[in-house]
Design an enzyme around this catalytic site. Structure first.
Site, PDB file in Angstrom:
ATOM      1  N   ASP A  11     -39.814  60.025  37.292  1.00 38.66           N
ATOM      2  CA  ASP A  11     -40.895  59.275  36.650  1.00 38.66           C
ATOM      3  C   ASP A  11     -42.057  59.267  37.628  1.00 38.66           C
ATOM      4  O   ASP A  11     -41.921  58.769  38.756  1.00 38.66           O
ATOM      5  CB  ASP A  11     -40.461  57.833  36.347  1.00 38.66           C
ATOM      6  N   ASP A 130     -38.092  56.017  23.098  1.00 36.83           N
ATOM      7  CA  ASP A 130     -37.813  54.780  23.834  1.00 36.83           C
ATOM      8  C   ASP A 130     -37.597  53.700  22.780  1.00 36.83           C
ATOM      9  O   ASP A 130     -38.493  53.422  21.981  1.00 36.83           O
ATOM     10  CB  ASP A 130     -39.002  54.384  24.716  1.00 36.83           C
TER      11      ASP A 130
END
Length: 251
Positions: A11, A130
């Protein structure tokens, strides 16, 4: 039986690897190029690179960094963050990405999935979802988990497959960074509803959690970040352990 894949995730924020809990409280986890090289050498099956603030900051993915990571590894490489057009994907593929991951842009413009699958082939298109379980319903969220939608995880997964996605990367926001295990019930349900591979994400804390994701969650691949970044689990050890549990992995 198909080989199960282990996928570290970088990330990226401001050019550095970061990791948080439930999508917040981000901590620095190191240099992305160095980490990528390490994972490639240790036997990771693939690598995912997500520029997590690109959508929120309304900018494109960090192409130079993608190029540098690609040069350092010899495993399949998926890149996501700020991708909203065929042109964006073309640039990333030219700079070393093998696949792209789209999330917010796919929800806002579902036709983008069709366009990318047509232009580059389904094998190149990963749709990241998500989702957060709220009152027993899994709700899709956008912009790094900040914006809830009206979409149900399972309905959206079925639609993205129909539109040409080659894989789904499902992150449970409830489990993300908690190290309490993956959302195996939701994963198992997803795997019965779609015929494309599901990558489990969110919640890895122990080697047993990976076993659970593959056996109970029926996932095709398991993605993790902090347990790898902070050397809580080493990839060679994890793969050896999975093999001992009769899970087919590439060693």
């Amino acid at each position: 039986m198909l080989t199960k894949r282990i996928i570290p995730c970088l990330d990226i924020k401001n050019g550095r690897t970061v990791k948080g809990v439930n999508f917040v409280d981000l901590k620095d986890a190191g240099d992305p190029v160095e980490l990528a090289k390490k994972y490639s050498e240790e036997g990771a099956d693939e690598l995912v690179f997500l520029d997590i603030s690109a959508t929120e900051e309304r900018r494109k993915t960090l192409v130079d960094l993608v190029r540098n990571v690609a040069k350092a590894i010899n495993i399949p490489f998926t890149v996501g963050g700020g991708i909203s057009s065929v042109e964006d994907v073309s640039i990333l593929l030219k700079n070393g990405a093998d696949k792209v991951s789209i999330n917010s842009s796919a929800v806002k413009n579902p036709n983008l999935i069709n366009e990318l699958a047509q232009e580059f082939g389904s094998q190149c298109v990963v749709v990241a979802i998500d989702a957060k379980e709220i009152d027993s319903e899994w709700i899709v969220h956008l912009v790094g988990g900040k914006v809830p939608t009206e979409l149900n995880l399972f309905d959206w997964a079925i639609e993205v497959e129909k539109r040409g996605a080659g894989e789904i990367l499902f992150t449970s926001m409830n489990n993300d960074g908690t190290k309490n295990g993956f959302a195996n019930e939701a994963l198992a349900k997803l795997s019965t509803l779609v015929n494309i591979p599901i990558i489990a994400s969110g919640g890895a804390g122990t080697k047993e959690h990976f076993v659970d994701a593959f056996i109970n969650g029926k996932a095709d691949a398991a993605l993790a970040a902090s347990v790898f970044h902070f050397q809580e689990i080493e990839i060679p050890e994890l793969k050896q352990y999975l093999k001992e549990q009769n899970i087919e992995v590439r060693i």
